[in-house]
Design a protein around this motif. Structure first.
Motif, short mmCIF file in Angstrom:
data_model
loop_
_atom_site.label_atom_id
_atom_site.label_comp_id
_atom_site.label_asym_id
_atom_site.label_seq_id
_atom_site.Cartn_x
_atom_site.Cartn_y
_atom_site.Cartn_z
N ASP A 215 13.20 -35.82 -69.48
CA ASP A 215 13.87 -34.57 -69.10
C ASP A 215 15.19 -34.91 -68.39
O ASP A 215 15.19 -35.47 -67.29
CB ASP A 215 12.96 -33.76 -68.17
N ILE A 216 16.32 -34.57 -69.00
CA ILE A 216 17.63 -34.94 -68.46
C ILE A 216 17.87 -34.31 -67.09
O ILE A 216 18.63 -34.83 -66.27
CB ILE A 216 18.75 -34.53 -69.46
N ARG A 217 17.21 -33.16 -66.83
CA ARG A 217 17.39 -32.50 -65.53
C ARG A 217 16.93 -33.38 -64.38
O ARG A 217 17.50 -33.34 -63.28
CB ARG A 217 16.64 -31.17 -65.52
N VAL A 218 15.90 -34.19 -64.62
CA VAL A 218 15.42 -35.10 -63.58
C VAL A 218 16.50 -36.08 -63.18
O VAL A 218 16.73 -36.35 -61.99
CB VAL A 218 14.16 -35.86 -64.09
N TRP A 219 17.23 -36.61 -64.16
CA TRP A 219 18.24 -37.63 -63.87
C TRP A 219 19.53 -37.04 -63.29
O TRP A 219 20.21 -37.70 -62.50
CB TRP A 219 18.52 -38.44 -65.14
N ILE A 220 19.85 -35.80 -63.67
CA ILE A 220 20.99 -35.13 -63.04
C ILE A 220 20.70 -34.91 -61.56
O ILE A 220 21.55 -35.17 -60.69
CB ILE A 220 21.30 -33.79 -63.74
N LEU A 221 19.50 -34.46 -61.25
CA LEU A 221 19.11 -34.27 -59.85
C LEU A 221 19.00 -35.61 -59.13
O LEU A 221 19.30 -35.71 -57.94
CB LEU A 221 17.79 -33.51 -59.78
N MET A 330 17.35 -29.25 -53.14
CA MET A 330 15.94 -29.61 -53.15
C MET A 330 15.04 -28.41 -53.45
O MET A 330 13.82 -28.58 -53.63
CB MET A 330 15.55 -30.26 -51.82
N SER A 331 15.61 -27.20 -53.50
CA SER A 331 14.83 -26.03 -53.91
C SER A 331 14.82 -25.88 -55.43
O SER A 331 13.94 -25.22 -55.97
CB SER A 331 15.38 -24.76 -53.26
N ILE A 332 15.79 -26.47 -56.11
CA ILE A 332 15.86 -26.34 -57.57
C ILE A 332 14.61 -26.90 -58.25
O ILE A 332 14.05 -26.25 -59.15
CB ILE A 332 17.15 -27.01 -58.11
N PRO A 333 14.09 -28.09 -57.86
CA PRO A 333 12.88 -28.60 -58.52
C PRO A 333 11.67 -27.68 -58.35
O PRO A 333 10.80 -27.65 -59.22
CB PRO A 333 12.63 -29.94 -57.80
N LEU A 334 11.60 -26.91 -57.26
CA LEU A 334 10.47 -26.02 -57.03
C LEU A 334 10.44 -24.88 -58.04
O LEU A 334 9.41 -24.24 -58.23
CB LEU A 334 10.52 -25.44 -55.61
N LYS A 341 3.60 -31.90 -63.57
CA LYS A 341 4.97 -32.40 -63.74
C LYS A 341 5.72 -32.47 -62.42
O LYS A 341 6.67 -33.23 -62.28
CB LYS A 341 5.76 -31.50 -64.70
N PHE A 342 5.28 -31.66 -61.45
CA PHE A 342 6.09 -31.49 -60.25
C PHE A 342 6.22 -32.78 -59.43
O PHE A 342 7.33 -33.23 -59.15
CB PHE A 342 5.53 -30.37 -59.36
N ALA A 343 5.08 -33.36 -59.02
CA ALA A 343 5.14 -34.51 -58.09
C ALA A 343 5.91 -35.70 -58.68
O ALA A 343 6.77 -36.27 -58.00
CB ALA A 343 3.74 -34.92 -57.65
N PRO A 344 5.62 -36.13 -59.94
CA PRO A 344 6.41 -37.25 -60.49
C PRO A 344 7.89 -36.91 -60.65
O PRO A 344 8.75 -37.77 -60.43
CB PRO A 344 5.75 -37.51 -61.84
N SER A 345 8.20 -35.67 -61.05
CA SER A 345 9.61 -35.26 -61.19
C SER A 345 10.30 -35.26 -59.84
O SER A 345 11.40 -35.81 -59.68
CB SER A 345 9.71 -33.86 -61.82
N TYR A 346 9.65 -34.66 -58.86
CA TYR A 346 10.23 -34.61 -57.52
C TYR A 346 10.36 -36.02 -56.94
O TYR A 346 11.34 -36.36 -56.30
CB TYR A 346 9.34 -33.75 -56.62
#
Length: 399
Positions: A215-221, A330-334, A341-346
């Motif tokens: 997920d590219i969003r993970v790497w942008i964040l 840091m509210s965007i991932p929520l 998916k949440f904990a590994p992505s965060y």
């Protein structure tokens, strides 16, 4: 029943807030304790930076594995263990006698104590608060950085000055144990059942880390978090040394200026999260970009201010803008990551922030040494990473 549920979530939020406050006070304490420690043990700026960075190296190495651990054992156990770990390593740090020992203890603090708290606390928010309230709840938790930034310097500086840095760490140990007991009482015990139900509902009870990383969003964040934390941790770690070194203040004078910055952070984290959550939903990336630019420019400009009152205000504004950017980021991932998916992505994006905390103190120490004790190159660095934060976050797709 609704009132009872509100009381429980309120108590949970208070407990998580106190745990976060302990997290930030523990990070903050090193910047102040290293001033007398460096004098006692003859440490150069680069050595001080290495002690600060050792913490973030341990923190970064464990961040992604800790996300998987949270899915396995639950966030409650990780939260309680994290705060108890902070107490243990604070106790041991008080007996430090060498550069290697200080570095090792801070490395272990990051690796075993701090690495799980942020992800676990955020997961508790996702499990216990509806989506429309998560930004504000997350803002309340991260406002602990402002509380710690305001109270911490004013409390730590007199203790270190009058009782010594070793006794200061004994007090931090007792504080961590007290907060851990409160967490045991306040955090619901049935979290694993709820986590499993949420995971099944979103069909993510079993998921590979490679799916997360696709997920590219993970790497942008990840990149955005890296840049802004270079700035935030650079400021919090090195401003005391800048004020006592280049500006010639004593430790208590530096603490007063730092506490003003903490007060601005407190207002920004609570007020900013409320305003963003209420009026700027789905526009968070624009808020992050604008606030990061304003914060970076304010931090850079503060170097050229000689008047201490004005310096306090401009540094405070830098902290105000940056904490709004950080809390909003840091509210965007929520909102965009759910279930397992949440904990590994965060954890992945948090690793970017922690790497920023690892790179920044050591790099600043080298810059100060190369500049013969001057900090102008440090403030140029702050300006650059702030602008890079704004550029990186604009690539995120929130929907």
């Amino acid at each position: 029943m609704e009132k009872n549920g509100t009381k429980k979530t309120g108590l949970l939020l208070v407990a998580l807030f106190l745990g976060y406050t302990m997290v930030y006070i523990d990070k903050l304490s090193v910047g102040y304790s290293l001033i007398p420690i460096s004098t006692e043990f003859g440490l150069e700026p680069a050595a001080k930076g290495m002690i600060m960075s050792a913490f973030f190296l341990g923190y970064a190495l464990m961040q992604i594995p800790m996300g998987l651990v949270i899915n396995k054992v639950g966030s409650r156990i990780v939260l309680i263990g994290s705060v108890l770990g902070m107490g243990l390593f604070s106790f041991l740090f008080g007996f430090g006698t060498s550069l290697i020992m200080f570095m090792s203890l801070r490395f272990l603090t990051g690796l075993l104590a701090h690495s799980g708290y942020a992800s676990s606390a955020s997961k508790e928010v996702t499990m216990n608060f509806p989506p429309e309230k998560r930004t504000f709840a997350q803002g309340i938790l991260l406002s602990s950085s402002g509380v710690a930034g305001f109270i911490g310097p004013l409390a730590l500086s007199p203790i270190i000055t009058n009782a010594g840095w070793k006794n200061a760490y004994m007090i931090l140990t007792a504080l961590a144990v007290a907060i851990a007991i409160f967490l045991i009482i306040a955090i619901p015990r049935n979290e694993k059942t709820k986590e499993k139900a949420d995971a099944v509902a979103t069909k993510t009870d079993k998921i590979s880390i490679f799916v997360i990383w696709s997920d590219i969003r993970v790497w942008i964040l990840f990149l955005s978090s890296f840049f802004i934390n270079c700035l935030l941790y650079g400021l919090s770690s090195w401003v005391p040394s800048f004020l006592t070194g280049e500006r010639g203040l004593d430790l208590n004078g530096a603490a007063v200026i730092s506490s003003v910055g903490g007060l601005f952070m407190l207002v920004g984290s609570i007020g900013g999260s409320y305003v963003v959550g209420k009026f700027f939903q789905h526009k968070e990336k624009a808020v992050v970009a604008i606030m990061a630019i304003l914060g970076a420019v304010s931090a850079f400009g503060s170097y050229y201010i000689g008047n201490l009152v004005l310096l306090s205000i401009v540094m405070g504004l830098a902290n105000f803008f940056l904490i709004i950017a950080f809390v909003t980021m840091m509210s965007i991932p929520l909102r965009i990551f759910e279930g397992a998916k949440f904990a590994p992505s965060y954890g992945t994006l948090a690793t970017g922030g922690i790497l920023g905390g690892f790179v920044s103190p050591t790099l600043i120490g080298k810059l100060v040494e190369l500049s013969n004790g001057q900090y102008i190159s440090t403030f140029i660095f702050f300006l650059v990473v702030g602008l890079l934060t704004a550029v990186a976050i604009m690539f995120i797709k929130q929907k």
